[in-house]
Design a protein around this motif. Structure first.
Motif, short mmCIF file in Angstrom:
data_model
loop_
_atom_site.label_atom_id
_atom_site.label_comp_id
_atom_site.label_asym_id
_atom_site.label_seq_id
_atom_site.Cartn_x
_atom_site.Cartn_y
_atom_site.Cartn_z
N SER A 151 -10.54 3.64 2.32
CA SER A 151 -9.94 3.25 0.99
C SER A 151 -10.90 2.10 0.98
CB SER A 151 -8.50 3.04 1.16
OG SER A 151 -7.74 3.68 1.26
N GLU A 197 -6.43 11.57 3.36
CA GLU A 197 -7.23 10.60 3.16
C GLU A 197 -8.04 10.39 4.78
OE1 GLU A 197 -5.29 6.58 2.05
OE2 GLU A 197 -6.28 6.04 3.48
N ASP A 224 -10.23 6.13 -3.22
CA ASP A 224 -9.43 7.23 -1.56
C ASP A 224 -10.64 7.56 -1.67
OD1 ASP A 224 -7.61 5.36 -1.25
OD2 ASP A 224 -6.23 6.79 -0.99
N ARG A 258 -2.56 -1.14 -5.68
CA ARG A 258 -2.27 -2.07 -3.46
C ARG A 258 -2.64 -2.90 -3.48
NH1 ARG A 258 -6.19 3.51 -1.72
NH2 ARG A 258 -7.76 2.65 -2.57
N ASP A 276 1.09 -1.20 0.44
CA ASP A 276 -0.18 0.41 0.11
C ASP A 276 0.85 1.42 -0.28
OD1 ASP A 276 -3.06 0.64 1.71
OD2 ASP A 276 -1.73 2.18 1.06
MG MG Z 1 -6.07 3.68 2.69
#
Ligand code: MG
Ligand code: AMP
Length: 320
Positions: free
Chosen positions: A244, A241, A232, A215, A65
């Motif tokens: 997600s 952020e 996101d 990711r 990620d």
């Molecule tokens: Mg995230």
């Protein structure tokens, strides 16, 4: 841009006496309201509220990620079996919506021993809670609409009902316009370089969606175009952020290929693979919104630790 919190400010957050402040009590009141708004909406839409799992053989690898910065992974032995503390309930969510109710949510505590370098970012905790949900057969667009409603209604409700608390926090909270703008990660990267998240957050007035982010294996990737059907949600004013999510992989061969690509052990995802092989793993989409990050934004707080009565700030273990 949100400035980093000083070490002096952070050490004062860990004093239990802070719980007596009217500011802390305003934050907790606002958090209660927001949790009520969001859970009420989900229950009215027919979601089942599931309670969390904390110790399990399988959890989110978090890898690869772009935001990965884990200092330690906690594994303990119980009843002669090695288990991990929960980093996210992604595997459990997938299995639940495949075999049981098709719409679920969990207020899921996650333990992530983030790098101590993240102490002053204002965004990171080593224990936090996601409002984590998953819906069988849902698509990216369905999740956009659902979370736009959750976010907008929560903010509207706080504006309507929590006026004294917002005033006490000196927070001028804007009601966002929906639908939120959607960007592709590559276009933002081209325009702003690797700090695209921070840049788009600083210049936006309302939350924005960002899609197509390479990711973890469980997010759906179109192997022909290379495009990831994930997203996101980025908050404005430099808060960054808050969520997600993704449409998910459900085909056995693709999952296997991606586990191998990421250097992950098949054995850690045995049940997921077994279900996929038997074609029992349903396609689904979902997301997790970080509760403390969302409340930090609503309250306009400098550090996310201010949301917690017992702050879990990376690198700092308090007395309680
Ligand atoms: Mg995230
Ligand atoms: P992830 O799927 O890893 O992006 O986690 C889902 C959401 O949980 C994120 O978008 C954040 O809102 C929240 N979150 C993730 N890591 C942390 C952290 N270390 N501290 C506080 N919130 C976090």
């Amino acid at each position: 841009m949100k400035s980093q919190t000083s070490l002096y400010e952070i050490s004062s957050l860990t004093s239990v006496m802070r719980i007596r402040d009217s500011k802390t009590s305003a934050v907790l009141k606002i958090q209660s309201r927001v949790l009520k708004t969001m859970t009420d909406i989900l229950l009215a839409k027919g979601f089942q509220w599931v309670l969390p799992v904390i110790l399990a053989k399988s959890t989110d690898p978090l890898w690869p990620d772009p935001g990965y910065s884990i200092e330690d992974r906690i594994e303990v032995e119980i009843y002669g079996t090695r288990v991990k503390t929960m980093q996210s309930m992604i595997v459990h969510k997938r299995i639940l919506v495949s075999l049981g109710p098709e719409k679920i949510f969990i207020l899921s505590p996650n333990i992530r021993i983030e790098s101590r370098k993240r102490m002053t970012t204002g965004k990171h905790l080593y224990e936090f809670t996601q409002l984590d949900l998953e819906v069988a057969y849902a698509k990216m667009k369905d999740m956009f609409t659902l979370f736009e409603e959750l976010v907008k209604e929560s903010i509207e409700d706080v504006r309507r009902e929590m006026h004294p608390e917002l005033e006490l926090l000196s927070r001028d909270l804007r009601i966002p316009t929906v639908p939120f703008k959607v960007y592709k990660r590559a276009e933002l990267e081209k325009e702003y370089g690797e700090d695209w998240e921070e840049e788009i957050s600083n210049i936006s007035k309302d939350p924005v969606w960002v899609t197509d982010i390479p990711r973890q294996f469980y997010d759906f990737q179109d192997f022909e175009t290379g495009e990831w059907r994930n997203y996101d949600l980025i908050l404005p004013e430099g808060y960054g952020e808050v969520l997600s999510g993704a449409e998910r992989e459900y085909e056995y061969e693709k999952i296997l290929k991606k586990l191998e690509r990421d250097g992950l052990r098949r054995d850690d995802y045995k049940l997921l693979l077994d279900l996929a092989e038997k074609k029992l793993l349903k396609p689904s989409a979902g997301a997790g919104i970080g509760v403390e990050r969302f409340i930090r934004y609503i309250c306009g707080l400098k550090h996310i630790g201010e949301v917690q009565p017992f702050p879990r700030i990376p690198g700092l273990v308090p007395e309680l």
